[in-house]
Design a protein around this motif. Sequence first.
Motif, mmCIF file in Angstrom:
data_model
loop_
_atom_site.group_PDB
_atom_site.id
_atom_site.type_symbol
_atom_site.label_atom_id
_atom_site.label_comp_id
_atom_site.label_asym_id
_atom_site.label_seq_id
_atom_site.Cartn_x
_atom_site.Cartn_y
_atom_site.Cartn_z
ATOM 1 N N ARG A 13 23.022 29.127 -25.533
ATOM 2 C CA ARG A 13 23.857 30.302 -25.312
ATOM 3 C C ARG A 13 23.424 31.466 -26.177
ATOM 4 O O ARG A 13 23.392 32.609 -25.734
ATOM 5 C CB ARG A 13 25.314 29.974 -25.633
ATOM 6 N N THR A 14 23.091 31.142 -27.407
ATOM 7 C CA THR A 14 22.652 32.206 -28.312
ATOM 8 C C THR A 14 21.375 32.826 -27.779
ATOM 9 O O THR A 14 21.224 34.048 -27.749
ATOM 10 C CB THR A 14 22.405 31.632 -29.715
ATOM 11 N N ARG A 15 20.474 31.971 -27.325
ATOM 12 C CA ARG A 15 19.209 32.493 -26.808
ATOM 13 C C ARG A 15 19.458 33.422 -25.641
ATOM 14 O O ARG A 15 18.881 34.501 -25.544
ATOM 15 C CB ARG A 15 18.309 31.319 -26.405
ATOM 16 N N LEU A 16 20.327 32.972 -24.735
ATOM 17 C CA LEU A 16 20.565 33.774 -23.534
ATOM 18 C C LEU A 16 21.258 35.086 -23.878
ATOM 19 O O LEU A 16 20.935 36.138 -23.319
ATOM 20 C CB LEU A 16 21.411 32.982 -22.551
ATOM 21 N N ALA A 17 22.226 35.009 -24.772
ATOM 22 C CA ALA A 17 22.944 36.229 -25.141
ATOM 23 C C ALA A 17 21.990 37.227 -25.769
ATOM 24 O O ALA A 17 22.004 38.426 -25.461
ATOM 25 C CB ALA A 17 24.082 35.879 -26.103
ATOM 26 N N THR A 18 21.133 36.729 -26.623
ATOM 27 C CA THR A 18 20.185 37.633 -27.285
ATOM 28 C C THR A 18 19.230 38.249 -26.271
ATOM 29 O O THR A 18 18.953 39.441 -26.307
ATOM 30 C CB THR A 18 19.366 36.852 -28.337
ATOM 31 N N ALA A 19 18.751 37.396 -25.358
ATOM 32 C CA ALA A 19 17.830 37.911 -24.343
ATOM 33 C C ALA A 19 18.508 38.972 -23.505
ATOM 34 O O ALA A 19 17.917 40.010 -23.172
ATOM 35 C CB ALA A 19 17.331 36.768 -23.463
ATOM 36 N N GLY A 20 19.761 38.728 -23.156
ATOM 37 C CA GLY A 20 20.493 39.695 -22.345
ATOM 38 C C GLY A 20 20.672 41.022 -23.063
ATOM 39 O O GLY A 20 20.425 42.106 -22.524
#
Lengths: 316, 327, 321
Positions: A13-20
């Motif tokens: 989730r952290t990865r995705l949020a950061t990417a977003g």
Amino acid sequence: MARREMPNPMAERTRLATAGAHAAVVGNLGKQPRGDVWRGNLFLALLLLAVVLALIGLIALIVQSALKGAPAFSMDLFTEGPSIVNPETAGFRPAIIGSLYLIAGVVLLIVPLGVGAAVYLEEYADGDRWWNRLIELNIQNLAAVPSIIYGILGLAFFVRGPLSLGFVVAAGSLTLALLVLPTVILAAREAIRAVPPSIRDGSLALGATQWQTIRRQVLPASIPGIVTGVILAVSRALGEAAPLLLVGAATFVTADQPNPFEGGYSAMPVQIYNYALQAQDEFKALAAAGVVVMLVVLLALNSFAIWLRNRYEQQW
Amino acid sequence: MSSKWWLVLGACGLLAFGVAACGGDDGDSSSGDGEAVSGEIRIDGSSTVAPLTSAIAEGFNAENPDVNITVGTSGTGGGFEKFCAGETDANDASEEIGEEEIAACEAGGVKYEELQVANDALTVVVNPENPVTCMTVDQLGSVWEPNSEITSWSDIEGLEPPYDESLDLYGPGSDSGTFGYFTEAVNGEEDAIRNDFNDVGEDDNATVTGVSGAPGGMGYFGYSFFKENESSLKALEIDSGSGCVAPSAETAQDGAYAPLSRPLFIYPSAEALADPAFDAFMEYYLDNVNAIAEQVGFIPLTDQQLGEQTDKLDTLIREGGGTETTG
Amino acid sequence: MEARSSIEAARAPGGRLDPSRPLVASSPRWGERLIQLSLALCAVISVATTTAIVISLLVPSIGFFGEVSFGDFFSTDDWAPLTADPSFGVLRPVIGTLSVTLWSLMFAIPVGLCSAIYLSEYASPRVRKLVKPILEVLAGVPTVAFGVFAVTFLSPEIGKLFPEFIKTPPFAAGIAGLAVGLLIVPIIASISDDAMKAVPGGLREGAYALGATKLKVATRVVFPAAISGVVASIVLAGSRAVGETMVVLLAAGKTPNLTLDPGASVQTMTAFIGTTATGDVAVGTIAYDTIFAVGALLFVMTFALNIFAIRLVRRFREVYE
């Protein structure tokens, strides 16, 4: 072993949020906002085009089948049997009756077996045991096996082999039942799972046995979902031709009442296929008319199933 | 809660009603009134002969609605397997019964008779622009044999007049009786054929479309199909050693159109003929076969051939213990 | 009732419940056990089915591979198993299957994915309520209908538009592929839509808050987040296309051409099984056993694809639930 396979949800989730966030920021700072508008509209147009393509495909299929089949529409479709000599008066009667017999057999088989399996998996089975996981894995895989493989299974085990029923309706029903069983099990499990645990606990607290609880509380509450699943499975079984080709739906049948354990039979999708192979235009029109009949029946069945699901959906 | 049970019961009732309503009467009991018989007849075999048998069954059914007739198409060989195991009452065949099959029927205790029901002339068709009018069997073989390297009409040895177009071959697939007969007649061995022809399966129309659309096209199918498409195709005359012979009803009936004229058979079993329903059916078959054969696209039997078959049927019925035909 | 007697049995003398004797059934409850056993048997049928499938494919295949070497089957490209001098190189039917599957995915992936993005990101609830059931209808159409549609409409019309395209009318891998593609669009659309809907709203809102456009959010946030579900949907759709029989029987033809050309006729593995099993091949011969060898290969291929897809689906569900 299990721990190594499962991804860490928080890290994902952290990865995705950061990417977003990154994408949003990089895309916007220092860029002309005007370009975004028409690009956004273009994208939306593209998406709509895709949806429209799918819809057009469906509409084309229905309309074109109706047009091509128009010359063959008459009561003869339902009252007459197949005819080599008079394609103008040929019809689907033995195929319709054969399909009805097949479906009756399928329903007789999938309701007890499917509901039984679903009840076992939801109420009795311990999810950690290897044999229960094996059962679940099997059901998931069987749902995606090509239908013609079921035809091979039917040929080897029901027509010949251990049961040696011959090319009869019973063998066809058995084959189709196995094909759609995973669908029923899945739907029944969802329906049973939707019954809240409090209902079960209350029943057990009042001294009922597990089976009494299932029989009197859980099952009645899940009947709409189960019936929906059975109807969807039936509509799938009605439309399948490939396994029946192998299990012996005959070319030409004058029979009206096939004895399920004796004698040849025909079925709607197989008859449509046979007509579609013929050269003359009248037969091609018949095939299209048969397609329309099937579409109407299946549409009615599916709509009924969906209506049923919506009407009786219980709010817990 | 109870309304749901009613719903379930209603659905079951609807299904049962549907089955019962369409089911109507029980077809098993034999009725004694009038001439109509009842029972079950199971026929299987060649997909070439099946349309003829099916058409006959249709007419028979109109007069005898209580008889259930099923006509399968497992192919001549597949049909014989079931026939010699006693599973079917008769076998449609686009070629004579083979030695292994004779032995199998003996082992299975099945006595039968070979009845010819029609003639067929396998017609080799080419594009109307093609100047060639006649080919020898050897030349045909050189084109269709396994590993043939011929790719153009001009490569065919000794073929007049020269035609410089590339070959485009169309034909039914290896699961067809027509295929088996053609390969045996032309290549000397059944199922032996080159690998690169266009397989049209059961769809002879595709052969018509293909050959009429390609200047160098060549294909083959039954004579009736050619007659239906005479305007867009040309039939080759075949020379098997005694001159070029064109396919026609006459040359098929007297065997002059060799080797591509073939008789079509049905093999009823003596045991099945003891059943009055099947007996009546076979009589009806021979009585009507010439009329129906034309309708379905075959070449009918000559009067003499028909007389011979009727005699054979009588003999078989007597052997099986049934009653003879009347005239 | 037995429950009452067991409660009484658990009471210690004096009327209080004795904690050392919990409420257990005082009789073994054979009825319950019997029911549990019969229900378990129902569930075991699934295992029995898989076993039966494996046996029905394996036994004749063993006989087949006794006569035909693995090398001949897998590496030669000559495929003529039913002729007098048979050759068994299965490459041609495999390429046929791959050709039809490829063309079907080329249609279904863009249409399905775009529909999914539209449904999950753009469509209003009213539109969604209308469009989603229509896609479900598409999923319920019998495959024979697609086959008839392909051969009576698609083939002639495309033949008119592009006269040189179809080499051997009416059969063409691309046309069969188009029909199969239409058939599998609901699979891709539905599962991808589920995957995208499962992406937490917080991710979207965060991106919007940072000023991203809808296009950006859809393509750079939601889509990558749902990627495993999307890939699973494509794999499942591909598996379905590989296993499709009726459409290819009617529209792809029977000539085992070794090509990916969409205008050419091809023979797929499923079409081979379908025509040979209903054709004039004697049971028990090597030619007949070819059906089972090809069937076994087909089963293994779809099995592998399905296991892969199930793994992916499980992964995307775990991340968000």
